[in-house]
Write an enzyme that holds these catalytic residues in place. Structure first.
Site, PDB file in Angstrom:
ATOM      1  CG  HIS A 154      -8.340  -1.377   4.544  1.00 53.46           C
ATOM      2  ND1 HIS A 154      -7.207  -0.973   3.871  1.00 53.46           N
ATOM      3  CD2 HIS A 154      -8.253  -2.731   4.648  1.00 53.46           C
ATOM      4  CE1 HIS A 154      -6.465  -2.044   3.593  1.00 53.46           C
ATOM      5  NE2 HIS A 154      -7.084  -3.109   4.046  1.00 53.46           N
ATOM      6  CG  ASN A 194      -1.995   1.043   1.159  1.00 56.85           C
ATOM      7  OD1 ASN A 194      -1.834   2.083   0.535  1.00 56.85           O
ATOM      8  ND2 ASN A 194      -3.112   0.780   1.806  1.00 56.85           N
ATOM      9  CG  ASP A 213      -6.262  -6.584   4.283  1.00 53.02           C
ATOM     10  OD1 ASP A 213      -6.058  -5.458   3.791  1.00 53.02           O
ATOM     11  OD2 ASP A 213      -6.698  -6.747   5.427  1.00 53.02           O
ATOM     12  CB  CYS A 256      -6.291  -0.443   0.357  1.00 53.98           C
ATOM     13  SG  CYS A 256      -7.290   0.918   0.961  1.00 53.98           S
TER      14      CYS A 256
END
Length: 1107
Positions: free
Chosen positions: A454, A207, A471, A212
Site C-alpha cells: 500500500h 482507490n 491515505d 494508491c
C-alpha cells in the site's frame, strides 16, 4: 483508598523484564512489568486503589469513587459476579469508566492506557492483572474486561501461591492509568463519521482497486501549488474529460479544492486510456510520475504553462573524467527530473548523496586513455551543476538479489531530515548567490513487499499547515515522529525480537518505509507554495463543474425521493409497429434488450386526471381522444392490456391504479395509449359487446413480424370478418387469402378457425392475432429448403429461442478489420451455424475462426470453444448465476483451420534481420513435434538474408526485463514452448561468428532515460581489445543501420546489474573491453523510443498514458 502520582516511564529506556516478584503497591515496577511502552508521550500517570470487603454480599454492580488523571475524571466499574453478557456468578467483570461523560463538552475524547488489578489486601504480590488501551468517547466511555477472571480462581490459592487473591471475603481493586498525549487528535480513532475536510481542510482520493500509488503522487502534485497553477493554465475548454489528460487532471484538482467528500479518479484513468483492469495493477510511483510529466509537458507546449515542469523539477548534473597529472577533462552535462539514491549500505540521506557524487580513481590497470596524452591516472564522477526548486528523490528500495535471482525490497533503516543543505554536492561553478538548503515537503511511503502493499503520502502543504497523512480517501494529521522515525525502515537482527523488548509493541519487523522524498528549496518555498486564490482556477472549469454539481444534486434529490414516485411506461401504436417479439413490448427478457418506450416519472399521489392531461399533451392529442389501458401479467406469463382506466373517479391516484388494476409488487406501471378515431363513438367502444384486438403481420418475404395496430370487433362477429378489414388496412387486393393465428403465449401459436365467432374462439380484450398471406405449397417448400420460415408458428419458435450475442475481437481493440458486432442466433442452432453467421459477417472462412466464451461478471476470456463438440447455442451460453442481458463471445481470425490447430502449433516470429529492426512478422503452422531449427529453416525461405552474410539464423525470446536474449539451441520441440510466447529471429552477423578467442560478446539493449523503460529488441555485439569507444560506436551504428543524424542522439551506458549503480555513461575515449563483464552486465543504448512498443520492466505491464 489512595491516589499516588508517579512520573511517567521514559519510552526510550524501557525497563528490564525480570521474573522478580512485584507488588501492586510498587507502582513504577508494576507499570514497567505490566504496561508495555506504546511509544506515545504520557500526559499523566495515576494509580488508584479501592479496598472492598464482604465480596459475596456486594451488589451486582458497583462504581468506585472518582479520581482525576490527565484532566479527566475516572472510576472503576465492577461487576463482582459478572455482567449480563457473561454467565452469571462465575466470573468477575471490571472496566475503567469515564465518569460523567455527559458533563463534558461535545466531541470530547481521552486516550488512555490502563491496567486493572485485583489483589490480596494483605499480600499485594498476589494479584490478577489485565491491561488494554482505548480511545474513550461518548459512545464508548467504558472499556475493560467482561471475563476478567473466574471467581473460583480468585477465591482459591493458585499455583505458586499459598493464599487466594480474595482472602477473608476482601480484596483490593486497583487501576493504573496513563493518559496519553494526542497531538494529532486521531490516536486510536475508529474513523466512524470522520470528516477529513473538517479536521484538516483537505479531502482524499478514492482507490479504484490498486491506485494508491497514483493517489499518493497526485496529492503531492496537488499540494505543489505552482504545479497545480501550471496544469490549470493548459487550455481545455473544448475537450472531453475522459479523452483529455489535462482536463481530467484539472477536474481532479478542482474537486480536491472544493469537495467535502473523497474525490474519484475514474475519469482521469479513462483519459489515460486505461481499462478497469489497469486500475487493479500496482505500478511504480517513479515510472508513473515520469510518464505523467512527459505527457503534461507535451500538452503545455505553446501555452502559458510551457516550461513550468522544467522550471520546477529539472536540474543539471555533470559526468566527468579528469586527469590527475595533465590538464585534460572529458565531461558531459545532462538534465534530470529526479535523482535515484542508494539505500543499501547507507545510513542517512547525506550518505546517499555522498555515494552519488563519490569519485572513482582510474589508475593501475584501469588507467584512462586521454586523447593526446595516452594512459593517465584520472578521477571519474558526477557532480551537480544546479538543483531544481522541487527535488524528487527516489530511494532505491528495490534491488536485484544475485543469490535469489530475484528483485527484493530493501527494508534497511535509512534516515532523512526535515532540512538538508546540499551545497557540498554542487560543482564549484554552481551559482553560490543562492542558498542550496532544502526543506522536506513530502514523503511517499510504501508499506508491504515487492509483490504488493500500500502507498500513502505524508505532506506539509505550506509553511503554516501541519504535516498531514493522505491515505486514499482519508486525510489525518500526523506527528513529526510519524513523518520521520516511523518511515526510516529498519528491522530487528535476523528478524528476532530482542528479549528485553518482548513486550514492546514497537519491536516489529518493518515493511513500511519512505520510497520517495520531495524537498523544496528554502528560497523557492514562497513561490512554489504560494497561496492559491480564486483567480488561479480557470473560469470555464469552475462554471462547468458547478453546473455538473447542480445536476448531481438534482439526481441525488431524485434518488432520495424515488420512493415517492413510480415509472409509467406507455406502449403506443407507433412503438407496437416497431416491436418484433411476443406481446406488445419486451419488459423483462434475459437474452433480449428491453423495448424503448415513452416513460413518465409520476408522483404516486398524482391524480389520474392530471397524469392523463400530461400524457395527452406529450403525444399531442386532445384529452377526449385518448384513453389508457392497464397492462397486467396474465397467468400464462403474457403481458396484455386488461381494462382501461375509468375516467369518472376524479380522486383516483396513479398509485391506486398500479396497486388495484396492475400488480402492487411491480415497480413500474405499464400502459397502452388507445387513440380513439372518433370521440363520439366512445360510448359504443365501451359496450360489453366489443373487444379490442391487436394485429401482427408475418411477412414471409422479409421474414419479419411487426405490429399493425389494433381493431375493435363485435364479440359475436366471425374470425373471417377480419380478413377484408386487414386487406383494406394493408392495401391488398380484396379477396387476398389470409391465414389467422392466435398468439396465446410463447410455444402456443394456434391457427384460428375462420367460421368461429370471437366468443367461440375465446378472444378477449388485449389478445393478439397474427396474419399472413396464404402461400402455395411450392413457395412453402422453397422457403423451408433455404432454412427460412414459412409460417408464424415457425417464426414465433425462432423468437422464443432467439438470443442476442455480442462478438468482440479477443486480443485487439475493435477496428474496421476486426469489428465488434451483434448477431441474432437461435438457441437451437449449433456451433457450425454460429461460425457460418460470424464468418459471413466478417467475410472470413468459418473454419478459420476460433471462439472463446467470457465470464458474465467482467467479460474476461473464459474457455475456448471446441468445434468437435458442436454444442448448441443453449450450451454455449449456458446460464450463469449472473444474468447479463447480452452474451459476449470473443473471436479470433486465424490463418489456419482450427482442425489443423489441434495437431499443430501456430507461432508468429518477428524478424529483426541483420540491423536489429522489427522488419516483418511471419506466421507458421508446424507440427507440435517440430524443432526450433525446423522453424528457422522455414523462416529462412521467407526472409531476405544478406547476400554476403553468414546465412545463419538465431531464434530467441526476450528476457522479462527486456535487456537480454533467451536464445534457443535449436533442438527444443515447439510444442513444449510455453504459451503465450513472443518469438524473434535475427541473422547472426559475420563479425560475431568469426569473433576471435580474445573478443567479448556482450548483451546490448535499448532504453529511454530510465533503464527500466526498455524498448525495441536486445541483441548481441562483439567488443574488441584496445578499441576506443569512438570506434566501437561506428561498428554499433553499422550493426544497427542507423542514420548519422539519428545516431547523434544516442547515449551509451554501462549497466551493472549486480551493484545496481547509476548507469555509467561512456565517453568516446573509454575502452569498454577493459570492463570485467559479469553475465548480467549490459551495454545500454539510451534513445527515444520511436516504435511505440515499450516493454516496461521486470516483466510488468509498462505504464502508458494516451490522452
Amino acid at each position: 483508598m489512595e491516589i499516588i502520582d508517579e512520573k511517567p516511564n521514559d519510552p526510550h529506556n524501557p525497563p528490564m523484564e525480570t521474573e522478580e516478584i512485584v507488588s501492586v503497591l510498587d507502582h513504577e515496577a508494576f507499570a514497567a512489568k505490566h504496561m508495555p511502552d506504546l511509544g506515545h508521550d504520557v500526559k499523566e500517570f495515576q494509580v488508584f486503589h479501592w479496598r472492598l470487603q464482604g465480596w459475596k454480599k456486594l451488589d451486582k454492580k458497583l462504581t468506585s469513587p472518582e479520581f482525576d488523571c490527565g484532566g479527566h475524571k475516572w472510576r472503576i466499574l465492577l461487576f463482582p459476579f459478572g455482567n449480563s453478557n457473561a454467565p452469571p456468578n462465575d466470573t468477575v467483570s471490571v472496566y475503567l469508566d469515564y465518569a460523567n461523560p455527559k458533563g463534558v463538552k461535545e466531541g470530547w475524547h481521552a486516550c488512555a492506557q490502563f491496567a486493572l488489578v485485583i489483589s490480596n489486601p494483605h499480600d499485594p504480590t498476589i494479584y490478577t492483572v489485565s491491561h488494554a488501551h482505548h480511545r474513550f468517547i461518548a459512545e464508548e466511555c467504558d472499556w475493560g474486561f467482561t471475563r476478567f477472571s473466574e471467581l473460583r480462581k480468585l477465591f482459591h490459592p493458585q499455583p505458586g501461591h499459598n493464599r487466594p487473591t480474595i482472602e477473608e471475603d476482601s480484596a483490593m481493586v486497583s487501576v493504573y492509568v496513563r493518559v496519553l498525549e494526542d497531538p494529532t487528535g486521531v490516536l486510536w480513532h475508529n474513523f466512524v463519521n470522520y470528516d477529513s475536510k473538517k479536521e484538516t481542510g483537505y479531502v482524499g482520493l478514492k482507490n479504484q482497486g490498486a491506485t494508491c500509488y497514483m493517489n499518493s503522487l497526485l496529492q503531492s502534485l496537488f499540494c505543489t501549488h505552482y504545479f497545480r497553477k501550471a496544469v490549470y493554465q493548459i487550455p481545455t475548454e473544448d475537450e472531453h474529460p475522459t479523452e483529455s489528460v489535462p482536463l481530467a487532471l484539472q477536474r481532479v484538482f478542482y474537486h480536491l479544492q472544493t469537495s467535502d467528500q473523497p474525490v474519484g479518479t475514474t475519469e482521469l484513468t479513462k483519459s489515460f486510456g486505461w481499462k478497469s483492469l489497469d486500475s487493479f495493477l500496482q505500478h511504480d510511483v517513479q515510472e508513473f510520475n515520469r510518464v505523467l510529466q512527459d505527457k503534461l509537458e507535451s500538452k503545455m507546449k505553446g501555452t502559458r504553462a510551457e516550461g513550468a515542469i522544467a522550471k520546477l523539477f529539472v536540474g543539471k548534473m555533470k559526468s566527468y573524467i579528469k586527469c590527475v597529472n595533465v590538464n585534460y577533462e572529458s565531461s558531459r552535462i545532462e538534465e534530470f527530473n529526479d535523482i535515484q539514491l542508494n539505500v543499501k549500505g547507507m545510513k542517512t540521506l547525506y550518505d546517499s548523496f555522498r555515494d552519488y557524487v563519490a569519485v572513482e580513481t582510474l589508475d593501475g590497470e584501469n588507467k584512462y586513455q586521454a586523447e593526446g596524452f595516452g594512459l593517465q591516472d584520472a578521477r571519474k564522477g558526477i557532480i551537480f551543476q544546479s538543483l531544481p526548486p522541487v527535488l524528487h528523490l527516489q530511494l532505491k528500495r528495490y534491488e536485484y538479489d544475485m543469490q535469489r535471482d530475484a528483485m527484493v525490497k530493501i527494508n534497511d533503516r535509512f534516515e532523512f531530515p526535515f532540512e538538508i543543505d546540499l551545497d557540498e554536492f554542487l560543482d564549484e561553478t554552481a551559482d553560490r548567490s543562492k542558498l542550496w538548503k532544502y526543506k522536506l515537503h513530502g514523503v511517499l511511503v510504501h508499506s508491504g513487499d515487492l509483490h504488493g502493499g500500500h502507498y500513502f503520502a505524508l505532506i506539509k502543504p505550506d509553511r503554516d499547515t501541519r504535516w498531514l497523512k493522505f491515505d486514499d480517501d482519508r486525510v489525518t494529521p500526523v506527528t513529526d515522529r510519524e513523518v520521520l522515525e516511523e518511515n526510516y525502515g529498519g528491522e530487528p537482527l535476523n528478524g528476532v525480537v530482542p528479549q528485553t523488548q518482548r513486550n514492546q509493541v514497537r519491536a516489529m519487523k518493518r515493511f513500511t518505509n519512505a520510497y520517495m522524498l520531495v524537498y523544496i528549496c528554502e528560497t523557492a518555498i514562497d513561490e512554489v507554495l504560494a497561496p492559491f486564490t480564486e483567480d488561479d482556477t480557470p473560469p470555464h472549469l469552475k462554471r462547468r463543474l458547478d453546473e455538473e454539481r447542480v445536476q448531481m444534486e438534482a439526481k441525488k434529490k431524485e434518488r432520495e425521493e424515488q420512493h415517492l414516485f413510480l415509472t409509467a411506461k406507455v406502449i403506443t401504436d407507433e412503438t407496437f409497429s416497431r416491436h418484433e417479439g411476443f406481446d406488445l413490448a419486451v419488459f423483462d427478457e434475459r437474452n433480449w434488450p428491453l423495448s424503448d418506450l415513452p416513460t413518465f416519472r409520476v408522483l404516486k399521489q398524482e391524480t389520474y386526471s392530471i397524469f392523463k392531461s400530461r400524457v395527452a399533451q406529450h403525444f399531442g392529442y386532445p384529452e377526449s381522444q385518448i384513453r389508457l389501458w392497464v397492462l397486467v401479467n396474465r397467468q400464462n406469463k403474457t403481458v396484455r392490456p386488461d381494462t382501461h382506466i375509468p375516467e369518472n373517479e376524479p380522486s383516483l391516484t396513479v398509485e391506486v391504479i398500479r396497486n388495484n388494476m396492475a400488480v402492487r409488487q411491480q415497480s413500474d406501471l405499464r400502459l397502452y395509449l388507445d387513440i380513439l378515431p372518433d370521440p363520439s363513438k366512445k360510448i359504443q367502444l365501451d359496450n360489453a359487446g366489443t373487444i379490442m384486438v391487436f394485429l401482427k403481420h408475418f411477412d414471409t418475404t422479409r421474414q419479419s413480424l411487426f405490429g399493425i395496430g389494433k381493431i375493435h370487433m363485435p364479440r359475436a362477429s366471425k374470425v373471417s370478418d377480419l380478413i377484408p378489414i386487414i386487406n383494406e388496412r394493408m392495401r391488398w387486393a380484396s379477396g387476398t387469402p389470409l391465414k389467422l393465428y392466435e398468439e396465446i403465449k410463447p410455444g402456443m401459436i394456434e391457427l384460428m378457425k375462420p367460421k368461429y365467432t370471437f366468443t367461440q374462439s375465446e378472444i378477449q380484450d388485449g389478445d393478439i392475432i397474427c396474419f399472413q398471406v396464404d402461400i402455395p405449397d411450392k413457395e412453402v417448400h422453397d422457403l423451408e429448403s433455404q432454412g427460412l420460415y414459412s409460417n408464424p408458428q415457425q417464426f414465433y419458435d425462432f423468437l422464443q429461442n432467439r438470443v442476442m450475442v455480442l462478438f468482440r475481437p479477443k486480443f485487439d481493440e475493435p477496428d474496421a478489420d476486426q469489428p465488434e458486432f451483434s448477431l441474432v442466433l437461435s438457441k437451437k442452432q449449433n456451433y457450425d451455424a454460429m461460425a457460418a453467421k460470424v464468418g459471413e459477417h466478417l467475410k472470413h472462412e468459418p473454419i478459420k475462426l476460433r471462439f472463446t466464451t467470457t465470464h458474465a461478471t467482467n467479460g474476461a476470456a473464459k474457455s475456448i470453444l471446441k468445434r468437435s463438440l458442436n454444442q448448441s447455442i443453449t450450451e454455449i451460453i449456458s446460464p450463469s448465476y449472473v444474468t447479463p442481458s447480452t452474451t459476449v463471445i470473443l473471436y479470433e481470425k486465424l490463418d489456419v483451420s482450427i482442425v489443423e490447430l489441434e495437431t499443430k502449433r501456430s507461432l508468429k516470429v518477428v524478424w529483426t534481420g541483420i540491423h536489429n529492426k522489427e522488419e516483418s512478422t511471419h506466421p507458421f503452422l508446424l507440427p507440435k513435434t517440430s524443432m526450433v531449427h525446423d522453424l528457422t529453416e522455414h523462416l529462412s525461405k521467407q526472409v531476405q538474408l544478406t547476400p554476403t552474410g553468414t546465412g545463419r539464423i538465431r531464434a530467441f525470446e526476450v528476457a522479462k526485463d527486456g535487456r537480454t536474449q533467451k536464445e534457443f539451441t535449436g533442438s527444443e520441440m515447439i510444442g513444449n514452448i510455453p504459451d503465450p510466447v513472443e518469438l524473434f529471429a535475427e541473422e547472426i552477423p559475420r563479425e560475431e561468428l568469426e569473433a576471435e578467442d580474445h573478443d567479448k560478446i556482450i548483451n546490448v539493449f535499448h532504453f529511454t532515460r530510465d533503464v527500466a523503460r526498455t524498448h525495441g529488441v536486445p541483441f548481441k555485439f562483439v567488443v574488441k581489445p584496445g578499441e576506443r569507444f569512438s570506434e566501437t560506436k561506428k561498428r554499433l551504428q553499422h550493426r544497427l543501420g542507423v542514420l548519422d543524424k539519428d545516431f547523434l542522439r544516442f547515449k551509451f551506458a554501462l549497466i551493472q546489474m549486480a551493484t545496481f549503480k547509476q548507469p555509467s555513461y561512456i565517453e568516446d575515449d573509454d575502452n569498454i573491453y577493459d570492463h570485467k563483464f559479469a553475465p548480467e552486465d549490459c551495454l545500454g543504448l539510451d534513445h527515444v523510443d520511436k516504435s511505440g512498443k515499450a516493454r516496461g520492466g521486470a516483466g510488468e505491464k509498462a505504464i502508458f498514458i494516451r490522452g
